[in-house]
Design a protein around this motif. Structure first.
Motif, mmCIF file in Angstrom:
data_model
loop_
_atom_site.group_PDB
_atom_site.id
_atom_site.type_symbol
_atom_site.label_atom_id
_atom_site.label_comp_id
_atom_site.label_asym_id
_atom_site.label_seq_id
_atom_site.Cartn_x
_atom_site.Cartn_y
_atom_site.Cartn_z
ATOM 1 N N GLY A 1 2.144 37.592 -18.895
ATOM 2 C CA GLY A 1 2.003 38.496 -17.763
ATOM 3 C C GLY A 1 1.457 37.771 -16.551
ATOM 4 O O GLY A 1 1.365 36.543 -16.516
ATOM 5 N N PHE A 2 1.123 38.566 -15.534
ATOM 6 C CA PHE A 2 0.597 38.024 -14.287
ATOM 7 C C PHE A 2 -0.911 38.242 -14.224
ATOM 8 O O PHE A 2 -1.453 39.193 -14.803
ATOM 9 C CB PHE A 2 1.263 38.698 -13.082
ATOM 10 C CG PHE A 2 2.702 38.310 -12.890
ATOM 11 C CD1 PHE A 2 3.048 37.186 -12.167
ATOM 12 C CD2 PHE A 2 3.706 39.087 -13.449
ATOM 13 C CE1 PHE A 2 4.379 36.835 -11.986
ATOM 14 C CE2 PHE A 2 5.037 38.756 -13.278
ATOM 15 C CZ PHE A 2 5.375 37.612 -12.551
ATOM 16 N N GLY A 3 -1.586 37.390 -13.495
ATOM 17 C CA GLY A 3 -3.013 37.526 -13.261
ATOM 18 C C GLY A 3 -3.411 36.683 -12.069
ATOM 19 O O GLY A 3 -2.599 35.949 -11.491
ATOM 20 N N GLY A 4 -4.670 36.770 -11.695
ATOM 21 C CA GLY A 4 -5.128 35.953 -10.588
ATOM 22 C C GLY A 4 -6.446 36.445 -10.049
ATOM 23 O O GLY A 4 -7.092 37.336 -10.615
ATOM 24 N N ALA A 5 -6.841 35.852 -8.940
ATOM 25 C CA ALA A 5 -8.093 36.227 -8.295
ATOM 26 C C ALA A 5 -8.053 35.810 -6.839
ATOM 27 O O ALA A 5 -7.419 34.820 -6.479
ATOM 28 C CB ALA A 5 -9.285 35.575 -8.998
#
Length: 680
Positions: free
Chosen positions: A175-179
């Motif tokens: 999946g996607f993620g980030g900050a």
């Protein structure tokens, strides 16, 4: 102050050694250690190494503008000359960056295995020119005994940085993620933006992209004066991918590339000073990149954990003199000076390291063995006018570290053999253009577990600093230096204790103290004060380091880090003086309170004594107070993954000059920092 500080830390150590310890599972040793958390900082237990780890949470909480600022809280580590990426250098136990050059070759800096920051650049600070928000972990190894897998001639220690991974943001799931992080600081109107985008299209594949932008105007000192040459703007980015495949995911391939750039206009050539001075001002473009490709094979076998790391570090510095900025302009000296400050510089290091870690048993002895080979080429463009001769330095090395455990005893021999060949970029009149040298070095670490949670340890290590490209030249001094290897020996003794339910139910306590003594001889990198062609006879340093961490079930915690030491430099005529690069006596105490996962409040007090500026003048003792708070709001879905950080550095607005800094470069005054991070 110092005798009372020493008595206090000794009493604390004796108290800890008298306390009972609880049984716990651990993986002690030279290569693998148990990391325990009582307060904000993780401490290692069960190793003869003087080792400190700054993790991702502390990296964010400290809100540091440079990597050097991030680790100057480690015992024995000094931040030399300021708070800018180009000006600040890292000094460990009195070695590394100094008041003249960016490096003395006695500390090693690695980014994901790539060797960086190894050039002796005159009046330019560190080449660890990168943004701290690119990293998830910084490890500092102090001394020589833990350095044999990383290089030769290492006396101060090793700084290892690990860049962030996509799985840090996706939780290891597809999946996607980030900050996204935004930060603002009042002093210098500092502004920071850091964006992380992570994607795992499927199990076994992950990609990360980071872009960080940091901008700062000139800072103000505690007395309200402007600190010249303290402004900077540095965009940085990181791209990283990892693939895991094969039966049992035994194979992995990781590719990473990071880049930081600064395009400075009309700034002093001398990065240690605050004005143009004799050299005048320049337009300077600094670009540094690190690229790494690592293959790992870790099958279901204790005999095989194979890593192949190929890395390339490249730094370019382009200069353009600003007309009218030097007082020497128009004099006979100026053409020679102009050659120096207009000379562009480029340094490239390509390295391949193959290593394998094996776990096996022979009789009653358990082995944890790391063995490897290393091939490295360092290429430097010729810049003879600026005192940086060009050429190539090819090195080949073999290393072996075997941690052997039998009962309560752990014995760890370490060996490194290295061969070096230097080839000058330009023909040298009347002297050889090619120089070869080799060296065999090693150490022995011993540890004994007196009881569960209580151990003593000691080590002895010898290393040689083989000649470097900077030693090329036709003078008698250059020929002497390139023909010998600088040698050093270090001895360390210490004790450590860790336990839980020590002072109260549910608490945890870890303390570690060690004393070291280092001797350096056959010196080629330091000259007698005022005599540029006469090298020192020898240097001796010694000190005591202590680290402690305590945490209670109710969320209260305390961290302590301290260093007391001294050094002496000896001249060939028998005279001696205080070692010019000695670390200051320093103690740092952090008291904090966690309120669940929602709020973390801390107060940090740093006291430093026995300080000197870059010219050797004594500086008064100084005490600085810092406040930090981390708030993780809860209650609404949109708040999840949000972190707000607030910090006040130099709370009382103290006016002072940092240890080993130029007397004109004062430390920043009171600085308020606010940052917001949103995970998604």
């Amino acid at each position: 102050m110092l005798p009372s500080l020493l008595r206090g830390t000794t009493a604390l150590a004796c108290l800890s050694l008298a306390l009972p310890a609880m049984a716990q599972d651990s993986d002690p040793g030279f290569l693998g250690t148990l990391i325990l958390t009582g307060g904000k900082r993780d401490l290692t237990f069960g190793t003869a190494l003087s080792r400190t780890v700054v993790d991702d949470e502390e990296i964010m909480d400290r809100q540091a503008g440079t990597v050097a600022q991030l680790i100057d809280s480690v015992p024995g580590v000094t931040l030399v000359n300021g708070t800018t990426p180009q000006g600040s250098g890292i000094n460990i136990r009195g070695f590394g960056a100094n008041t003249t050059y960016s490096s003395d070759q006695k500390i090693a800096v690695q980014v994901d295995g790539a060797s960086v920051g190894s050039e002796e650049l005159y009046r330019i600070g560190t080449q660890l020119f990168t943004d701290p928000l690119l990293y998830r972990r910084v490890e500092v190894l102090r001394g020589t005994v833990g350095s044999f897998a990383y290089g030769s001639g290492i006396v101060g220690g090793v700084v290892k940085l690990e860049t962030k991974d996509a799985s840090d943001f996706t939780g290891g799931l597809p999946g996607f993620g980030g900050a996204q992080t935004f930060e603002y600081s009042t002093n210098g109107r500092g502004k920071v933006s850091s964006t992380n985008l992570a994607w795992m299209p499927a199990t076994g594949a992950e990609f990360l992209l980071n872009y960080s932008w940091r901008d700062q105007e000139d800072l103000k000192a505690g007395d309200g004066t402007t600190i010249g040459n303290s402004a900077f703007r540095t965009p940085s980015w990181l791209a990283k991918g990892k693939f895991t495949f094969g039966p049992g995911d035994a194979h992995s391939l990781t590719l990473g590339h990071s880049r930081t750039v600064a395009d400075d206009k009309d700034v002093p050539y001398d990065q240690f000073d605050t004005t143009g001075g004799t050299f005048g001002n320049v337009d300077r473009l600094t670009e540094t990149t690190q690229s790494t490709l690592e293959y790992r094979f870790d099958p279901a076998s204790e005999l095989i954990d194979l890593r192949a790391n190929l890395s390339h570090a490249d730094q370019k510095i382009e200069y353009g003199y600003v007309p009218g900025s030097s007082p020497l302009e128009g004099t006979p000296t100026f053409p020679f000076l102009l050659d120096t400050i207009n000379a562009d510089q480029r340094y490239e290091t390509t390295k391949l390291t193959l290593s394998n870690r094996a776990l096996f048993t022979t009789g009653a002895v358990q082995h944890d063995m790391l063995a490897g080979i290393e091939v490295q080429r360092r290429r430097r463009a010729d810049n003879t006018a600026a005192g940086a001769p060009g050429g190539t330095n090819d090195r080949r090395a073999l290393f072996l570290v075997d941690e052997m455990t039998a009962g309560r005893f752990t014995i760890t021999p370490a060996l490194r053999y290295e061969h070096s060949k230097i080839d000058s970029a330009l023909p040298l009149a009347g002297v050889p253009d090619v120089h070869e040298k080799d060296g065999l070095m090693g150490g022995l670490a011993l540890a004994y577990e007196i009881a569960e949670g209580l151990s003593v340890f000691g080590s002895a290590a010898y290393t040689e600093a083989l000649p470097i490209i900077d030693d090329l030249g036709t003078s008698a001094t250059a020929q002497r230096r390139i023909g010998i290897a600088e040698k050093s020996g270090t001895v360390e003794l210490g004790a450590e204790y860790t336990g839980s339910d020590v002072f109260a139910a549910g608490d945890s306590f870890t303390i570690r103290g060690n004393a070291y003594r280092t001797r350096l001889w056959d010196i080629t990198s330091y000259v007698v004060a005022g005599a540029m062609s006469t090298d020192l006879d020898r240097v001796k340093t010694e000190g005591i380091e202590i680290e402690a961490s305590y945490g209670m079930a109710n969320g209260f915690y305390a961290d302590l880090a301290g260093h007391i030491g001294n050094g002496t430099e000896f001249n060939p005529d028998g005279t001696f003086a205080t070692w010019r690069n000695s670390a200051a006596d320093r103690v740092q105490l952090t008291l904090g309170q966690r309120l669940g996962e929602k709020l973390d409040l801390s107060w940090e007090v740093v006291h430093a004594a026995d300080r000197r500026d870059a010219l050797g003048a004594d500086l008064p003792s100084v005490t600085v107070h810092n406040l930090r708070a981390t708030w993780r709001p809860q209650g609404q879905p949109w708040m999840n993954g949000t972190e707000v950080r607030f910090g006040v550095e130099n709370l009382l607005d103290r006016d002072y000059v940092g240890h080993l800094s130029s007397p004109t470069r004062k430390a920043p005054g009171r600085t308020i920092k606010v940052s917001v991070t949103k995970m998604f």
